[in-house]
Design a protein around this motif. Structure first.
Motif, PDB file in Angstrom:
ATOM      1  N   SER A  88      36.940  36.995-108.384  1.00 12.73           N
ATOM      2  CA  SER A  88      35.523  37.573-108.140  1.00 12.73           C
ATOM      3  C   SER A  88      35.364  38.622-107.470  1.00 12.73           C
ATOM      4  CB  SER A  88      34.472  36.383-107.626  1.00 12.73           C
ATOM      5  OG  SER A  88      34.794  36.201-106.613  1.00 12.73           O
ATOM      6  N   THR A 113      32.768  43.440-107.815  1.00 11.81           N
ATOM      7  CA  THR A 113      31.948  43.871-106.829  1.00 11.81           C
ATOM      8  C   THR A 113      31.299  45.214-107.364  1.00 11.81           C
ATOM      9  OG1 THR A 113      33.609  44.592-105.445  1.00 11.81           O
ATOM     10  CG2 THR A 113      32.967  42.247-104.997  1.00 11.81           C
ATOM     11  N   ILE A 118      29.160  48.076-108.439  1.00 15.02           N
ATOM     12  CA  ILE A 118      27.770  48.019-108.619  1.00 15.02           C
ATOM     13  C   ILE A 118      27.406  48.231-110.265  1.00 15.02           C
ATOM     14  CG2 ILE A 118      27.537  50.649-108.288  1.00 15.02           C
ATOM     15  CD1 ILE A 118      25.187  47.834-106.669  1.00 15.02           C
ATOM     16  N   THR A 119      28.350  48.711-110.999  1.00 14.69           N
ATOM     17  CA  THR A 119      28.030  49.024-112.373  1.00 14.69           C
ATOM     18  C   THR A 119      28.276  47.719-113.141  1.00 14.69           C
ATOM     19  OG1 THR A 119      29.889  50.043-112.648  1.00 14.69           O
ATOM     20  CG2 THR A 119      28.270  51.379-111.976  1.00 14.69           C
ATOM     21  N   ASP A 130      28.155  43.605-113.729  1.00 16.20           N
ATOM     22  CA  ASP A 130      27.669  42.526-113.350  1.00 16.20           C
ATOM     23  C   ASP A 130      28.445  41.186-113.850  1.00 16.20           C
ATOM     24  OD1 ASP A 130      25.957  39.820-112.906  1.00 16.20           O
ATOM     25  OD2 ASP A 130      24.140  40.944-113.463  1.00 16.20           O
ATOM     26  N   ASP A 180      28.273  38.055-113.189  1.00 13.60           N
ATOM     27  CA  ASP A 180      27.549  36.681-113.802  1.00 13.60           C
ATOM     28  C   ASP A 180      27.099  37.191-115.122  1.00 13.60           C
ATOM     29  OD1 ASP A 180      27.368  34.837-112.062  1.00 13.60           O
ATOM     30  OD2 ASP A 180      25.655  35.599-111.032  1.00 13.60           O
ATOM     31  N   ASP A 181      26.282  38.206-115.368  1.00 16.51           N
ATOM     32  CA  ASP A 181      25.927  38.632-116.906  1.00 16.51           C
ATOM     33  C   ASP A 181      26.844  38.637-117.833  1.00 16.51           C
ATOM     34  OD1 ASP A 181      23.722  39.583-118.531  1.00 16.51           O
ATOM     35  OD2 ASP A 181      24.715  41.273-118.539  1.00 16.51           O
ATOM     36  N   LEU A 221      29.809  34.401-107.026  1.00  9.21           N
ATOM     37  CA  LEU A 221      28.698  34.898-107.723  1.00  9.21           C
ATOM     38  C   LEU A 221      27.338  34.005-107.490  1.00  9.21           C
ATOM     39  CD1 LEU A 221      30.481  35.125-110.755  1.00  9.21           C
ATOM     40  CD2 LEU A 221      30.103  36.986-109.114  1.00  9.21           C
TER      41      LEU A 221
END
Length: 141
Positions: free
Chosen positions: A60, A64, A66-67, A69, A71-72, A91
């Motif tokens: 995971s 990290t 920022i662009t 996700d 989880d998504d 997450l």
């Protein structure tokens, strides 16, 4: 007896960790494993995949950016059936099962060991004659 045709992606920036996970999977009878180092390589593999990957095993800490996700991605990517997420930053706890396709997503506080790999593979690839488990495995304490 494992299903030898399962397609597995292992994503970690540490070569020794990728190799360790691959060896544990090999010992369980799984050999269609693609080890990759970065999220960019993961996305390229997904983009050009002809059929979905049965399992994504990922550190995971790589998600990290920022662009990106993670989880998504795990919940909505049709090219990934199940996921084992470990190490680094855990997450969010809002993980759920897609109603369109059952997914098993497990989060670990550390890299998977042999016992974890065996248990997880039994959850997504149960021995023949046993019903497939359609459960969500929560984070370890």
């Amino acid at each position: 007896m494992p299903t030898p045709s399962l397609r597995i992606l292992v994503v970690d920036d540490q070569p020794a960790q990728r190799l360790s996970i691959e060896k544990m999977l090999n010992q369980q009878g799984y050999h269609r494993i693609a080890p990759v180092e970065t999220i960019a390589e993961l996305l390229a593999m997904i983009e050009y995949a002809i059929e979905p990957f049965d399992l994504l095993i990922i550190n995971s800490a790589l998600g990290t950016d920022i662009t990106f996700d993670l989880d998504d991605f795990l919940l909505n990517c049709p090219a990934i059936r199940h996921a084992l997420v470990y190490d680094g930053l855990l997450l969010g706890e809002h993980v759920s099962i897609s109603t369109l396709q059952s997914r098993v997503i497990k989060k670990l506080l550390r890299a998977p060991d042999e016992r974890t790999i065996i248990s997880f593979m039994q959850a997504i690839d149960p021995p023949k004659g046993h019903p497939k488990r359609h459960t969500l495995l929560r984070s370890e304490p």
